[in-house]
Design a protein around this motif. Structure first.
Motif, PDB file in Angstrom:
ATOM      1  N   UNK A  28     -16.982   7.489  15.512  1.00  0.00           N
ATOM      2  CA  UNK A  28     -17.511   7.894  14.221  1.00  0.00           C
ATOM      3  C   UNK A  28     -18.440   9.088  14.426  1.00  0.00           C
ATOM      4  N   UNK A  29     -18.218  10.118  13.688  1.00  0.00           N
ATOM      5  CA  UNK A  29     -18.998  11.342  13.807  1.00  0.00           C
ATOM      6  C   UNK A  29     -20.203  11.283  12.878  1.00  0.00           C
ATOM      7  N   UNK A  30     -21.366  11.655  13.411  1.00  0.00           N
ATOM      8  CA  UNK A  30     -22.592  11.628  12.610  1.00  0.00           C
ATOM      9  C   UNK A  30     -22.680  12.848  11.716  1.00  0.00           C
ATOM     10  N   UNK A  31     -23.135  12.608  10.509  1.00  0.00           N
ATOM     11  CA  UNK A  31     -23.344  13.691   9.559  1.00  0.00           C
ATOM     12  C   UNK A  31     -24.832  13.749   9.258  1.00  0.00           C
ATOM     13  N   UNK A  32     -25.382  14.944   9.235  1.00  0.00           N
ATOM     14  CA  UNK A  32     -26.798  15.095   8.927  1.00  0.00           C
ATOM     15  C   UNK A  32     -27.646  15.200  10.176  1.00  0.00           C
ATOM     16  N   UNK A  33     -28.923  15.173   9.963  1.00  0.00           N
ATOM     17  CA  UNK A  33     -29.882  15.341  11.052  1.00  0.00           C
ATOM     18  C   UNK A  33     -30.062  14.041  11.831  1.00  0.00           C
ATOM     19  N   UNK A  34     -30.489  14.197  13.058  1.00  0.00           N
ATOM     20  CA  UNK A  34     -30.800  13.029  13.879  1.00  0.00           C
ATOM     21  C   UNK A  34     -31.927  13.419  14.842  1.00  0.00           C
ATOM     22  N   UNK A  35     -32.541  12.410  15.438  1.00  0.00           N
ATOM     23  CA  UNK A  35     -33.617  12.647  16.387  1.00  0.00           C
ATOM     24  C   UNK A  35     -33.019  12.841  17.785  1.00  0.00           C
ATOM     25  N   UNK A  36     -33.480  13.857  18.479  1.00  0.00           N
ATOM     26  CA  UNK A  36     -33.010  14.082  19.844  1.00  0.00           C
ATOM     27  C   UNK A  36     -33.610  13.050  20.782  1.00  0.00           C
ATOM     28  N   UNK A  37     -32.855  12.683  21.807  1.00  0.00           N
ATOM     29  CA  UNK A  37     -33.320  11.693  22.777  1.00  0.00           C
ATOM     30  C   UNK A  37     -34.599  12.154  23.474  1.00  0.00           C
ATOM     31  N   UNK A  38     -34.721  13.441  23.721  1.00  0.00           N
ATOM     32  CA  UNK A  38     -35.903  13.956  24.399  1.00  0.00           C
ATOM     33  C   UNK A  38     -37.158  13.723  23.553  1.00  0.00           C
ATOM     34  N   UNK A  39     -37.039  13.944  22.255  1.00  0.00           N
ATOM     35  CA  UNK A  39     -38.171  13.736  21.354  1.00  0.00           C
ATOM     36  C   UNK A  39     -38.550  12.259  21.290  1.00  0.00           C
ATOM     37  N   UNK A  40     -37.553  11.398  21.165  1.00  0.00           N
ATOM     38  CA  UNK A  40     -37.808   9.961  21.103  1.00  0.00           C
ATOM     39  C   UNK A  40     -38.452   9.486  22.398  1.00  0.00           C
ATOM     40  N   UNK A  41     -37.959   9.974  23.513  1.00  0.00           N
ATOM     41  CA  UNK A  41     -38.524   9.604  24.812  1.00  0.00           C
ATOM     42  C   UNK A  41     -39.984  10.036  24.909  1.00  0.00           C
ATOM     43  N   UNK A  93     -33.086   5.829  10.239  1.00  0.00           N
ATOM     44  CA  UNK A  93     -32.985   4.907   9.103  1.00  0.00           C
ATOM     45  C   UNK A  93     -34.321   4.821   8.380  1.00  0.00           C
ATOM     46  N   UNK A  94     -35.403   4.754   9.141  1.00  0.00           N
ATOM     47  CA  UNK A  94     -36.743   4.671   8.555  1.00  0.00           C
ATOM     48  C   UNK A  94     -37.048   5.906   7.704  1.00  0.00           C
ATOM     49  N   UNK A  95     -36.760   7.076   8.224  1.00  0.00           N
ATOM     50  CA  UNK A  95     -37.053   8.325   7.506  1.00  0.00           C
ATOM     51  C   UNK A  95     -36.189   8.445   6.251  1.00  0.00           C
ATOM     52  N   UNK A 141     -34.845   5.977   4.536  1.00  0.00           N
ATOM     53  CA  UNK A 141     -35.328   4.975   3.581  1.00  0.00           C
ATOM     54  C   UNK A 141     -36.620   5.439   2.899  1.00  0.00           C
ATOM     55  N   UNK A 142     -37.510   6.057   3.665  1.00  0.00           N
ATOM     56  CA  UNK A 142     -38.747   6.588   3.084  1.00  0.00           C
ATOM     57  C   UNK A 142     -38.435   7.664   2.046  1.00  0.00           C
ATOM     58  N   UNK A 143     -37.481   8.516   2.342  1.00  0.00           N
ATOM     59  CA  UNK A 143     -37.107   9.575   1.405  1.00  0.00           C
ATOM     60  C   UNK A 143     -36.504   8.988   0.131  1.00  0.00           C
ATOM     61  N   UNK A 144     -35.613   8.008   0.294  1.00  0.00           N
ATOM     62  CA  UNK A 144     -34.972   7.389  -0.875  1.00  0.00           C
ATOM     63  C   UNK A 144     -36.005   6.702  -1.762  1.00  0.00           C
ATOM     64  N   UNK A 145     -36.900   5.951  -1.150  1.00  0.00           N
ATOM     65  CA  UNK A 145     -37.918   5.257  -1.939  1.00  0.00           C
ATOM     66  C   UNK A 145     -38.873   6.233  -2.617  1.00  0.00           C
ATOM     67  N   UNK A 146     -39.179   7.335  -1.947  1.00  0.00           N
ATOM     68  CA  UNK A 146     -40.051   8.349  -2.551  1.00  0.00           C
ATOM     69  C   UNK A 146     -39.379   9.001  -3.752  1.00  0.00           C
ATOM     70  N   UNK A 147     -38.084   9.237  -3.652  1.00  0.00           N
ATOM     71  CA  UNK A 147     -37.324   9.808  -4.772  1.00  0.00           C
ATOM     72  C   UNK A 147     -37.328   8.846  -5.952  1.00  0.00           C
ATOM     73  N   UNK A 148     -37.098   7.569  -5.677  1.00  0.00           N
ATOM     74  CA  UNK A 148     -37.123   6.565  -6.755  1.00  0.00           C
ATOM     75  C   UNK A 148     -38.494   6.497  -7.415  1.00  0.00           C
ATOM     76  N   UNK A 149     -39.537   6.607  -6.619  1.00  0.00           N
ATOM     77  CA  UNK A 149     -40.898   6.569  -7.154  1.00  0.00           C
ATOM     78  C   UNK A 149     -41.147   7.782  -8.048  1.00  0.00           C
ATOM     79  N   UNK A 150     -40.691   8.945  -7.616  1.00  0.00           N
ATOM     80  CA  UNK A 150     -40.867  10.157  -8.423  1.00  0.00           C
ATOM     81  C   UNK A 150     -40.106  10.041  -9.742  1.00  0.00           C
ATOM     82  N   UNK A 151     -38.899   9.483  -9.693  1.00  0.00           N
ATOM     83  CA  UNK A 151     -38.132   9.293 -10.928  1.00  0.00           C
ATOM     84  C   UNK A 151     -38.831   8.315 -11.858  1.00  0.00           C
ATOM     85  N   UNK A 152     -39.418   7.274 -11.301  1.00  0.00           N
ATOM     86  CA  UNK A 152     -40.131   6.283 -12.117  1.00  0.00           C
ATOM     87  C   UNK A 152     -41.340   6.914 -12.807  1.00  0.00           C
TER      88      UNK A 152
END
Length: 79
Positions: A1-14, A42-44, A46-57
């Motif tokens: 499965x090919x990833x679409x979008x941004x991701x965190x590099x292993x070096x940064x996570x390390x 996933x955390x980032x 989810x944070x973006x999605x919830x922030x968008x919902x909050x702004x719409x509310x």
């Protein structure tokens, strides 16, 4: 499965993980780095999605840090 979008590099996570280890000799496997990077992604998203919902509310056209601050406590509890 090919990833679409941004991701965190292993070096940064390390680097982020090693900043918080008490023992400099602690090692992290490649699988653990990949899993942690996926969790951060996933955390980032989810944070973006919830922030968008909050702004719409609030009938706002754009998301600001204030919306993130409002959803962050529950997000941290959920993770």
């Amino acid at each position: 499965m090919e990833e679409i979008g941004a991701c965190f590099r292993k070096e940064l996570v390390s680097k982020l993980l090693h900043l918080h280890f008490k023992d400099d000799k602690t090692k992290v496997s490649g699988d653990a780095l990949q899993l942690t990077a996926e969790l951060l992604k996933i955390f980032v998203v989810e944070a973006a999605i919830r922030s968008i919902r909050q702004a719409k509310a609030e009938d706002l056209a754009r998301v600001d840090v204030e919306q993130l601050e409002k959803v962050l406590p529950q997000l941290l509890l959920d993770f």
